[in-house]
Design a protein around this motif. Sequence first.
Motif, short mmCIF file in Angstrom:
data_model
loop_
_atom_site.label_atom_id
_atom_site.label_comp_id
_atom_site.label_asym_id
_atom_site.label_seq_id
_atom_site.Cartn_x
_atom_site.Cartn_y
_atom_site.Cartn_z
N ARG A 1 0.84 -1.21 0.00
CA ARG A 1 0.00 0.00 0.00
C ARG A 1 0.87 1.26 0.00
NH1 ARG A 1 -3.30 -3.27 3.33
NH2 ARG A 1 -2.20 -2.52 5.22
N GLY A 2 1.99 1.17 0.73
CA GLY A 2 2.90 2.33 0.72
C GLY A 2 3.45 2.60 -0.68
N VAL A 3 3.81 1.50 -1.39
CA VAL A 3 4.30 1.67 -2.77
C VAL A 3 3.19 2.26 -3.65
CG1 VAL A 3 5.09 0.41 -4.81
CG2 VAL A 3 6.04 -0.14 -2.55
N ALA A 4 1.95 1.75 -3.47
CA ALA A 4 0.83 2.25 -4.30
C ALA A 4 0.60 3.73 -4.04
CB ALA A 4 -0.42 1.42 -4.00
N GLN A 5 0.67 4.12 -2.76
CA GLN A 5 0.46 5.53 -2.45
C GLN A 5 1.56 6.40 -3.06
OE1 GLN A 5 -2.12 6.89 -1.07
NE2 GLN A 5 -3.15 4.95 -0.55
N TYR A 6 2.81 5.87 -3.06
CA TYR A 6 3.90 6.63 -3.66
C TYR A 6 3.72 6.74 -5.18
CZ TYR A 6 8.57 8.21 -4.81
OH TYR A 6 9.64 8.95 -5.31
N VAL A 7 3.29 5.64 -5.80
CA VAL A 7 3.07 5.68 -7.26
C VAL A 7 1.99 6.70 -7.61
CG1 VAL A 7 2.21 4.34 -9.22
CG2 VAL A 7 3.91 3.35 -7.67
N ILE A 8 0.91 6.71 -6.80
CA ILE A 8 -0.15 7.69 -7.04
C ILE A 8 0.39 9.11 -6.87
CG2 ILE A 8 -2.34 8.55 -6.13
CD1 ILE A 8 -3.01 5.64 -5.38
N LEU A 9 1.25 9.29 -5.87
CA LEU A 9 1.82 10.63 -5.65
C LEU A 9 2.68 11.05 -6.83
CD1 LEU A 9 2.35 13.04 -3.79
CD2 LEU A 9 4.26 11.75 -2.77
N VAL A 10 3.48 10.10 -7.34
CA VAL A 10 4.32 10.44 -8.51
C VAL A 10 3.44 10.76 -9.72
CG1 VAL A 10 6.00 9.49 -10.13
CG2 VAL A 10 6.29 9.12 -7.67
N ALA A 11 2.39 9.95 -9.90
CA ALA A 11 1.52 10.15 -11.07
C ALA A 11 0.79 11.49 -10.97
CB ALA A 11 0.54 9.00 -11.20
N GLU A 12 0.29 11.82 -9.82
CA GLU A 12 -0.47 13.06 -9.65
C GLU A 12 0.44 14.29 -9.74
OE1 GLU A 12 -3.67 13.42 -9.48
OE2 GLU A 12 -4.16 11.29 -9.43
N SER A 13 1.75 14.06 -9.51
CA SER A 13 2.67 15.20 -9.54
C SER A 13 3.22 15.46 -10.96
CB SER A 13 3.86 14.93 -8.58
OG SER A 13 3.39 14.77 -7.26
N ALA A 14 2.88 14.60 -11.90
CA ALA A 14 3.37 14.81 -13.28
C ALA A 14 2.77 16.10 -13.85
CB ALA A 14 3.01 13.60 -14.15
N PRO A 15 3.55 16.89 -14.65
CA PRO A 15 3.05 18.16 -15.18
C PRO A 15 1.81 18.01 -16.02
CG PRO A 15 5.43 18.02 -15.36
CD PRO A 15 4.98 16.69 -14.94
N SER A 16 1.74 16.95 -16.82
CA SER A 16 0.57 16.78 -17.70
C SER A 16 -0.67 16.49 -16.90
CB SER A 16 0.84 15.63 -18.69
OG SER A 16 1.14 14.43 -17.98
N VAL A 17 -0.50 15.73 -15.84
CA VAL A 17 -1.66 15.40 -15.01
C VAL A 17 -2.10 16.65 -14.26
CG1 VAL A 17 -2.45 14.01 -13.08
CG2 VAL A 17 -0.98 12.99 -14.80
N ARG A 18 -1.10 17.45 -13.87
CA ARG A 18 -1.46 18.67 -13.18
C ARG A 18 -2.13 19.65 -14.15
NH1 ARG A 18 3.64 20.72 -9.89
NH2 ARG A 18 2.03 22.22 -9.19
N ALA A 19 -1.82 19.48 -15.43
CA ALA A 19 -2.46 20.35 -16.44
C ALA A 19 -3.85 19.89 -16.77
CB ALA A 19 -1.60 20.37 -17.71
N GLY A 20 -4.29 18.74 -16.26
CA GLY A 20 -5.66 18.30 -16.45
C GLY A 20 -5.80 17.01 -17.20
#
Length: 531
Positions: A61-80
């Motif tokens: 679960r810790g790895v999954a939470q970190y992967v989600i954090l990395v994914a959500e922090s990507a510039p494209s994802v932050r752009a929508g």
Amino acid sequence: MSGTHSPSVDRLAPRTFQGRLTLAFVAVVAMTLGLVGLLVVNRLGAYFDQQQADDLAARARGVAQYVILVAESAPSVRAGRPVVSADGQVDPTVAFELGLDRQQRIIADRLAQADVQVRLGRLDGDAFQPAANGAFAASEQAQAAPNQFRERMTSSPVVVEVSSAIVPYAVEVTLLNPYTYRAAAISNVTGLLAIIGLIALAIAVVVAAMLTRRITTPLRRLTEASRDLADGDFARRVPSDAIEDGPVELSELGLQFNAMAERLQQSIEIIRSDRDRSREFLADVSHELRTPIAAVRTFNELLVEGAADDPSTRAEFLESSRAQLERLDWLAQNLLELSKLDSGLVLLDLRPDDLRSAVEQAVEQSAATARRRGVELTMERPESPIQIRHDPVRIGQVVANLVGNAIKFTPRGGRVGVQVRGDAEGGATITVTDTGVGIDPAELPRIFDRFFRGSGASEARGSGSGLGLAIVRSIVEMHGGSVTVESRLGAGTTFRVTLPAIPRPPSSSDSQRVAETSPAQAQNLNPEPAP
């Protein structure tokens, strides 16, 4: 084959009971500890397995939470843009970021501490649908921490859904070959159990040795005492401390053994005493029989050699031979009577008669002898009957023997008195008193012994056989009574016979001699005739 065992096992087994008992006790303790140890290790193994599964799930679960954090922090994802598009494609920026080595080191080395497989996708109900380009892998490259070991296993996949995104998606994490503390924990517990087991086994050995010693010490003492008894040491006993310190059963066994040894020693002493008395009796009988036989032989030889030519000498020798033959016959009858009394072959004819009659008849039989020797014989009796259970013939024999001895040892002009009277308890006392020569005080304890005639050299002492008083004592004791004597040298002697109302022999062996018989069974033995 059943019922057989290997000789080598017998050679290895202890030879002593203490050793075998100790070995058996220790073996039972060892088996118990072994079974308990296996049960504990098995239960701890299941517990550690569950703990490891929970730990791996938390890492995933810790790895999954970190992967989600990395994914959500990507510039494209932050752009929508969505992390996973509606057509099942992972955003290239996210895929690139997750493929970086530094991200994989964080995921595999720091968070998972294992090889990691990560897949991004979407949930279709409860089923995970991975994206086409959403699979990532990271290998563990860090060194294991102290007490950590790599487990060759694969954890259950952990799926974490992100439903708050523009397009919902999910992350699936699977851990492979993780580093865990399970093996070290089991090893530590197993080692601790082994140490505890060894300590418990050592304590069991000490306790078993003490307990078995407590049990086997009385047995060893019993064995030693039995061996000494077998070797002839009849005074050997089991020490009291060995009896008191042992178990109750062994204490009772020791007490019974000592009681048995005591009875055995008493029996041996009785047998030895009887053997010695038999030897003395045989020697005395041989001596007593030899005297009249030698006299008769001498008279016959003298008659053969010519003494028969003189009528007066022949008559004297024949008269002397007749007297010796009578003495020999009398001696044989007394020996037979005494033997029957001692062996229990003589039964008393107990009757509730008047004791005065038996005493009076015995006194009348001795009256002629008293007159011939110039001795005054008197009798004193009560007017009322003395009714006690007794054997009239045997009591008459007792009185006749006592009166005969009194007449024999009383000089001419002396007196012999007989008194019979009852007592308050229903019994009776017969007293025979004389004014004779008396008895040496040193000889009083032996006057009832067979063939004892005292150390005096008088004619009266030498003429007796020494059996009369022995017969008196046997008959009186068969009636359950007692006979005592008081005497002073030169002042006379008093014999006192005490009879109970109901005869009670002093021992079980004597009790066999008392029975109800018919008058025809009673035998009368004439007292020793006075010379």
